[in-house]
Write an enzyme that holds these catalytic residues in place. Sequence first.
Site, PDB file in Angstrom:
ATOM      1  N   TYR A   1      -9.581   8.346   5.702  1.00  0.00           N
ATOM      2  CA  TYR A   1      -9.604   9.479   4.725  1.00  0.00           C
ATOM      3  C   TYR A   1     -11.501   9.403   3.772  1.00  0.00           C
ATOM      4  CZ  TYR A   1      -5.822  12.046   6.390  1.00  0.00           C
ATOM      5  OH  TYR A   1      -4.326  12.288   6.446  1.00  0.00           O
ATOM      6  N   GLU A   2     -10.751   7.467   3.281  1.00  0.00           N
ATOM      7  CA  GLU A   2     -12.403   7.477   3.341  1.00  0.00           C
ATOM      8  C   GLU A   2     -13.193   7.701   3.425  1.00  0.00           C
ATOM      9  OE1 GLU A   2     -13.792   3.505   0.157  1.00  0.00           O
ATOM     10  OE2 GLU A   2     -11.947   2.959   1.338  1.00  0.00           O
TER      11      GLU A   2
ATOM     12  N   THR B   1     -10.231   3.378   4.117  1.00  0.00           N
ATOM     13  CA  THR B   1      -9.420   4.304   5.057  1.00  0.00           C
ATOM     14  C   THR B   1      -9.960   5.015   5.964  1.00  0.00           C
ATOM     15  OG1 THR B   1      -9.336   5.844   3.784  1.00  0.00           O
ATOM     16  CG2 THR B   1      -8.104   4.261   3.358  1.00  0.00           C
TER      17      THR B   1
ATOM     18  N   ASP C   1     -10.702  10.110  -3.375  1.00  0.00           N
ATOM     19  CA  ASP C   1     -11.690  11.173  -3.792  1.00  0.00           C
ATOM     20  C   ASP C   1     -11.778  12.031  -5.210  1.00  0.00           C
ATOM     21  OD1 ASP C   1      -9.667  12.164  -2.013  1.00  0.00           O
ATOM     22  OD2 ASP C   1     -11.075  13.770  -2.025  1.00  0.00           O
TER      23      ASP C   1
ATOM     24  N   ASP D   1      -1.892  11.786  -2.638  1.00  0.00           N
ATOM     25  CA  ASP D   1      -1.986  13.716  -2.563  1.00  0.00           C
ATOM     26  C   ASP D   1      -2.510  13.857  -4.262  1.00  0.00           C
ATOM     27  OD1 ASP D   1      -1.298  16.088  -2.803  1.00  0.00           O
ATOM     28  OD2 ASP D   1      -0.007  16.888  -1.854  1.00  0.00           O
TER      29      ASP D   1
ATOM     30  N   ASP E   1       4.796   4.828   3.342  1.00  0.00           N
ATOM     31  CA  ASP E   1       4.658   5.817   3.723  1.00  0.00           C
ATOM     32  C   ASP E   1       5.917   6.776   4.482  1.00  0.00           C
ATOM     33  OD1 ASP E   1       1.865   8.125   3.563  1.00  0.00           O
ATOM     34  OD2 ASP E   1       3.526   8.742   5.011  1.00  0.00           O
TER      35      ASP E   1
ATOM     36  N   LYS F   1      -1.184  20.644  -9.316  1.00  0.00           N
ATOM     37  CA  LYS F   1      -0.148  21.545  -9.988  1.00  0.00           C
ATOM     38  C   LYS F   1       1.019  20.796 -10.093  1.00  0.00           C
ATOM     39  CE  LYS F   1      -1.901  25.339  -8.234  1.00  0.00           C
ATOM     40  NZ  LYS F   1      -1.772  26.767  -7.473  1.00  0.00           N
TER      41      LYS F   1
ATOM     42  N   GLU G   1       0.752  -0.934   0.353  1.00  0.00           N
ATOM     43  CA  GLU G   1       0.112  -0.119  -0.075  1.00  0.00           C
ATOM     44  C   GLU G   1       0.667   0.970  -0.171  1.00  0.00           C
ATOM     45  OE1 GLU G   1      -3.083   2.467   2.645  1.00  0.00           O
ATOM     46  OE2 GLU G   1      -2.882   0.769   3.451  1.00  0.00           O
TER      47      GLU G   1
END
Length: 228
Positions: free
Chosen positions: A209-210, A207, A158, A124, A75, A128, A50
């Site tokens: 955040y999910e 997750t 998302d 993320d 991470d 940009k 992951e």
Amino acid sequence: MGHHKLERFAENLTFPNLFQVSFEMLQEEGFKYRGCWNEFFGNNNPITLELGCGKGDYTVSLARIHPDRNYIGVDIKGARLWRGAKTSNEEKMHNVAFLRTRIELIEQFFAPDEVSEIWITFPDPQPKKEMKRLTCERFLCYYKKFLKAGSPIHLKTDSQELHEYTRHEVIPAGNYRIEYATTDLYATPAAEHPEIPCLAEAQMTQTFYERMFLAQNMPITYIKFYLF
């Protein structure tokens, strides 16, 4: 720096399944388990990565569901990795590890054909900075160096922008193959569509955040694809 963060950094050093290798040491000595992660896990079960795992809750959840697979969360944020490392050690889970490193260095930790699956969960989107997106061709070239042929990459996000970029720009340009893609993962219940087995894979756990995004009624996108 917060007191709790310092405590977590210190505790991270005690976890036998959390690897933190300095750039200098990596260049001088390499990573000891590159090409032999089976020695760390004590088995030859397939390995799932992951990437950008954050707190590691998704890595830990998948490892609970599939004890016959090995899971490695990656991470750069040590304070985040602490949570997954602590939970997996408290539960005495032997099929979970964590790696603190930048994704740009990922190929230095895995040998050719050593990884059987990749999950990229809520990275993320880098609106940009295309070259920093974890699904841009630059990163896919890293993954090709250690991903077994016929092994899938899953992207859950998302970000509609990242989803569209990956689905309609990167994948066609690389002549990669999509197995399934949707802009609203939970609009199609897996139980009602057994003919799409990857739906169950994608919906089986969530997750941090999910769950937060779903609580805000934000649709979750998903792609399962193959590089070769």
